[in-house]
Design an enzyme around this catalytic site. Structure first.
Site, PDB file in Angstrom:
ATOM      1  N   GLY A 115      34.323  42.850  55.127  1.00 15.06           N
ATOM      2  CA  GLY A 115      33.442  43.799  54.459  1.00 15.06           C
ATOM      3  C   GLY A 115      33.015  43.268  53.101  1.00 15.06           C
TER       4      GLY A 115
ATOM      5  CD  GLN B 135      33.169  43.154  47.185  1.00 18.90           C
ATOM      6  OE1 GLN B 135      32.804  43.660  48.237  1.00 18.90           O
ATOM      7  NE2 GLN B 135      34.282  42.432  47.096  1.00 18.90           N
TER       8      GLN B 135
ATOM      9  CB  CYS C  10      39.434  43.260  47.384  1.00 17.38           C
ATOM     10  SG  CYS C  10      37.752  43.459  46.761  1.00 17.38           S
ATOM     11  CG  LEU C  11      35.951  39.015  50.500  1.00 19.44           C
ATOM     12  CD1 LEU C  11      34.556  38.952  51.108  1.00 19.44           C
ATOM     13  CD2 LEU C  11      36.781  37.813  50.935  1.00 19.44           C
TER      14      LEU C  11
ATOM     15  CG  HIS D 116      38.017  47.884  50.527  1.00 17.28           C
ATOM     16  ND1 HIS D 116      39.226  47.330  50.184  1.00 17.28           N
ATOM     17  CD2 HIS D 116      37.073  47.107  49.947  1.00 17.28           C
ATOM     18  CE1 HIS D 116      39.001  46.259  49.410  1.00 17.28           C
ATOM     19  NE2 HIS D 116      37.693  46.103  49.269  1.00 17.28           N
ATOM     20  CD  GLU D 117      33.681  46.763  51.832  1.00 19.65           C
ATOM     21  OE1 GLU D 117      33.100  46.533  50.761  1.00 19.65           O
ATOM     22  OE2 GLU D 117      34.615  46.056  52.250  1.00 19.65           O
TER      23      GLU D 117
ATOM     24  CG  HIS E 133      33.884  47.344  46.511  1.00 21.14           C
ATOM     25  ND1 HIS E 133      34.321  46.697  45.376  1.00 21.14           N
ATOM     26  CD2 HIS E 133      34.561  46.780  47.541  1.00 21.14           C
ATOM     27  CE1 HIS E 133      35.230  45.791  45.713  1.00 21.14           C
ATOM     28  NE2 HIS E 133      35.397  45.818  47.019  1.00 21.14           N
TER      29      HIS E 133
HETATM   30 CO    CO Z   1      36.621  44.701  48.235  1.00 25.42          CO
END
Ligand code: CO
Length: 174
Positions: free
Chosen positions: A43, A48, A90-91, A132-133, A136
């Protein structure tokens, strides 16, 4: 397009609603999917990649099954139930993971890239990904949700990320 890391301040900003799905919005969303696959993620949210908008891309199978990829425009959770605590990363936080309580089942509404109004009931990994997304898109990050024990464990790794983020600007000033 590159993935911004914590503590980049854009990650803390609430994304603006997408007013119209223009070809540019579609192109950016497709590029986000490629960036996500490149990073081996499932995701990725627009903030991000420095785009402060209510849009995220997801694929629970990552690049192994591209038929499962999703682009969610202006996604919201309209119903939620149950709780499950699981390990999550998380990236924007490389090498940091922790236990995070989430709803076990959520109902989400969003628009797809064709402008169709979608409603989806998600459980398991997909339910976690949506939460999660959407976090963000509202400037909320995994460190805000971690159990106290996990937060303590990642403290020094977080400090390291904060140091890394400061270094480039110090160099530029000189
Ligand atoms: Co994330």
């Amino acid at each position: 397009m590159e993935i911004l890391r914590y503590p980049n301040p854009i990650l803390r900003k609430k994304g603006a609603a997408v007013r119209e799905i223009t070809p540019e919005v579609a192109a950016r969303a497709k590029e986000m999917l490629e960036v996500m696959y490149e990073a081996k993620g499932v995701g990725l949210a627009a903030p991000q990649v420095g785009w402060s908008a209510q849009l995220c891309v997801m694929n629970p199978a990552s690049r192994d099954d591209r038929s499962r990829e999703m682009v969610c425009v202006n996604p919201v959770i309209v119903e939620a139930e149950g709780e499950v605590v699981e390990d999550e990363g998380c990236l924007s936080f490389p090498d940091i993971r922790g236990n995070i309580p989430r709803f076990s089942k959520v109902t989400c509404r969003y628009y797809d890239l064709a402008g169709n109004r979608m409603e989806l009931v998600a459980e398991g990994l997909l339910a976690r990904m949506f939460q999660h997304e959407i976090d963000h898109l509202n400037g909320r990050l995994i460190i805000d949700r971690m159990t106290p024990a996990s937060r303590l464990k990642v403290r020094s790794a977080l400090k390291e990320l904060e140091r890394e983020q400061r270094t480039p600007s110090r160099v530029a000033v000189r």
